[in-house]
Design a protein around this motif. Structure first.
Motif, PDB file in Angstrom:
ATOM      1  N   SER A  10       0.831  -1.191   0.000  1.00 33.08           N
ATOM      2  CA  SER A  10       0.000   0.000   0.000  1.00 33.08           C
ATOM      3  C   SER A  10       0.871   1.248   0.000  1.00 33.08           C
ATOM      4  CB  SER A  10      -0.908  -0.001   1.228  1.00 33.08           C
ATOM      5  OG  SER A  10      -1.846  -1.055   1.156  1.00 33.08           O
ATOM      6  N   THR A  54      -4.682  -3.663  -1.250  1.00 28.85           N
ATOM      7  CA  THR A  54      -3.781  -2.526  -1.096  1.00 28.85           C
ATOM      8  C   THR A  54      -4.584  -1.236  -1.126  1.00 28.85           C
ATOM      9  OG1 THR A  54      -3.371  -2.357  -3.487  1.00 28.85           O
ATOM     10  CG2 THR A  54      -1.846  -3.728  -2.184  1.00 28.85           C
ATOM     11  N   GLU A  55      -3.980  -0.188  -0.610  1.00 29.70           N
ATOM     12  CA  GLU A  55      -4.550   1.148  -0.674  1.00 29.70           C
ATOM     13  C   GLU A  55      -3.557   2.056  -1.376  1.00 29.70           C
ATOM     14  OE1 GLU A  55      -6.015   2.662   3.015  1.00 29.70           O
ATOM     15  OE2 GLU A  55      -6.726   0.701   3.694  1.00 29.70           O
ATOM     16  N   THR A  58      -9.088  -3.191 -10.609  1.00 32.89           N
ATOM     17  CA  THR A  58      -8.878  -2.749  -9.220  1.00 32.89           C
ATOM     18  C   THR A  58      -9.577  -3.700  -8.249  1.00 32.89           C
ATOM     19  OG1 THR A  58     -10.829  -1.306  -9.060  1.00 32.89           O
ATOM     20  CG2 THR A  58      -8.850  -0.354 -10.046  1.00 32.89           C
ATOM     21  N   SER A 105      -9.470  -4.123  -4.054  1.00 32.17           N
ATOM     22  CA  SER A 105      -8.552  -3.076  -3.586  1.00 32.17           C
ATOM     23  C   SER A 105      -9.353  -1.938  -2.957  1.00 32.17           C
ATOM     24  CB  SER A 105      -7.708  -2.546  -4.748  1.00 32.17           C
ATOM     25  OG  SER A 105      -8.498  -1.751  -5.608  1.00 32.17           O
ATOM     26  N   TRP A 115      -8.302   1.497  -3.272  1.00 34.32           N
ATOM     27  CA  TRP A 115      -7.673   2.705  -3.785  1.00 34.32           C
ATOM     28  C   TRP A 115      -8.692   3.837  -3.906  1.00 34.32           C
ATOM     29  CZ3 TRP A 115      -2.971   3.380  -7.123  1.00 34.32           C
ATOM     30  CH2 TRP A 115      -1.981   2.448  -6.812  1.00 34.32           C
ATOM     31  N   TYR A 137     -15.598  -5.331  -1.080  1.00 38.63           N
ATOM     32  CA  TYR A 137     -14.785  -4.292  -1.734  1.00 38.63           C
ATOM     33  C   TYR A 137     -15.670  -3.558  -2.738  1.00 38.63           C
ATOM     34  CZ  TYR A 137     -10.863  -7.053   0.091  1.00 38.63           C
ATOM     35  OH  TYR A 137      -9.996  -7.749   0.908  1.00 38.63           O
TER      36      TYR A 137
END
Length: 357
Positions: free
Chosen positions: A3, A35-36, A69, A72, A74, A146
């Protein structure tokens, strides 16, 4: 795979031509699961040509900005695509998970992101339907826990294709987990691109001006469709949502685009199908909630009974199963939608003519 990645003021303009890449994006092919990261003020202006032919791409994702994505967290802010995306499967039923104008599989937070490029199946009227999630802004959001959270995002590009799921803004929103309090959220988003679904060889599944399909749990607030929704199906279509089910809430939303839906005798539709509406065609037994919304777009559909097409909504459990309607739709929505022109073309008069196709 860690991340903390940051992309700021990144831009691409070059064209991409490929026969097959699992994760393809004009900016990034994919971000790692769990992950970010952030992407801010980035864009793609390059055209993308996806010559998949008969290649099996069932797990693939492609888009103008970021292909995948999935799973995730993000945040994407003012990320945009203006390049056209042309794709084809060589006139076969080849599959791909998602193709979107800006994003393929879209999980995470999206703020003021947009697509203006066209997303077009270049096989044209010779295209063969396959399992594909196609959308102007994004192809799909389908990862449990998510969700997509989209705020002030839009699509103005034309979307042309034939598959199970074709949407002006997004192909399918599903996989959200009500038990985790993680609905897919769309707030102040819109589609202004036309959705065209036609083939001389096969018939499509579900398609809509904003979403083709919403399953599990989605909230739409102040979202709209302005584009035309034109094509053939033996299942369902809608000006806002082509098939809505489960815990779906539509609040202060609107369709102003013309909806004109055809069907063929050869496609052998079930009784009660296709069913078509200006706002949403509803599937399943869970009550969908519609409030403070309206349809003002003209709705014309080739259907088996006049009750299978309506301005605000039609429920499959009524048209197909003959059960009581459980939809929660307020009087404000019904009143605001009552003035729209609704035309049912019954089976004896079905034909191959759809204005604009």
């Amino acid at each position: 795979r860690q991340s903390g990645a940051k992309y700021i003021d990144c831009h691409t303009t070059g064209a991409v031509v490929t026969k097959g890449i699992k994760y393809l994006g004009g900016l990034l092919g994919a971000v790692a699961p769990d992950t970010e990261g952030t992407m801010t003020d980035c864009s793609n202006a390059g055209s993308i040509v996806l010559n998949y032919g008969a290649l099996g791409m069932g797990g693939g994702h492609a888009a103008g900005c970021v292909g995948n994505t999935e799973k995730s967290k993000w945040t994407f802010t003012r990320v945009s695509n203006s390049g056209n995306i042309d794709y084809n499967f060589g006139k076969t039923n080849g599959a791909i998970y998602s193709i979107g104008g800006a994003f393929g599989m879209a999980c995470g937070k999206f703020e003021e992101c947009f697509n203006t490029g066209n997303v077009v199946d270049t096989d044209g009227a010779d295209a063969v339907a396959g399992t594909r999630r196609i959308g102007g802004f994004a192809g799909a959001s389908a990862s449990g826990g998510y969700p997509i959270r989209a705020f002030s995002c839009y699509n103005t590009g034309k979307v042309v294709g034939i598959s199970n799921y074709v949407g002006g803004f997004m192909g399918i929103a599903e996989g959200s987990k009500p038990a985790l309090n993680a609905p897919n959220e769309f707030t102040d988003c819109y589609n202004a691109g036309d959705v065209l679904v036609v083939s001389n060889t096969t018939i499509s599944g579900m398609f809509g001006g904003f979403l083709a399909v919403s399953y599990q749990c989605s909230n739409l607030t102040r979202c709209s469709n302005r584009g035309k929704v034109l094509g053939f199906t033996n299942r369902s279509a809608g000006g806002l949502i082509g098939a809505g089910a489960d815990q779906l809430v539509i609040d202060q939303c609107e369709n102003t685009g013309m909806v004109y839906i055809g069907c063929t005798v050869a496609s052998n539709p079930k009784a009660g199908r296709p069913f078509v509406a200006g706002l949403v065609a509803i599937r399943g037994t869970n009550p969908v909630t519609i409030r403070n919304s309206k349809n003002t777009g003209a709705v014309t559909a080739m259907v088996q009974a006049a009750a299978d097409v309506a301005s605000a909504y039609v429920s499959e459990i009524v048209t197909v199963d003959g059960k009581p309607d459980v939809t929660v739709c307020d009087d404000a929505t019904k009143t605001a939608s009552a003035g729209a022109a609704v035309t049912a073309i019954l089976k004896d008069n079905w034909n191959s003519n759809i204005p604009g196709l």
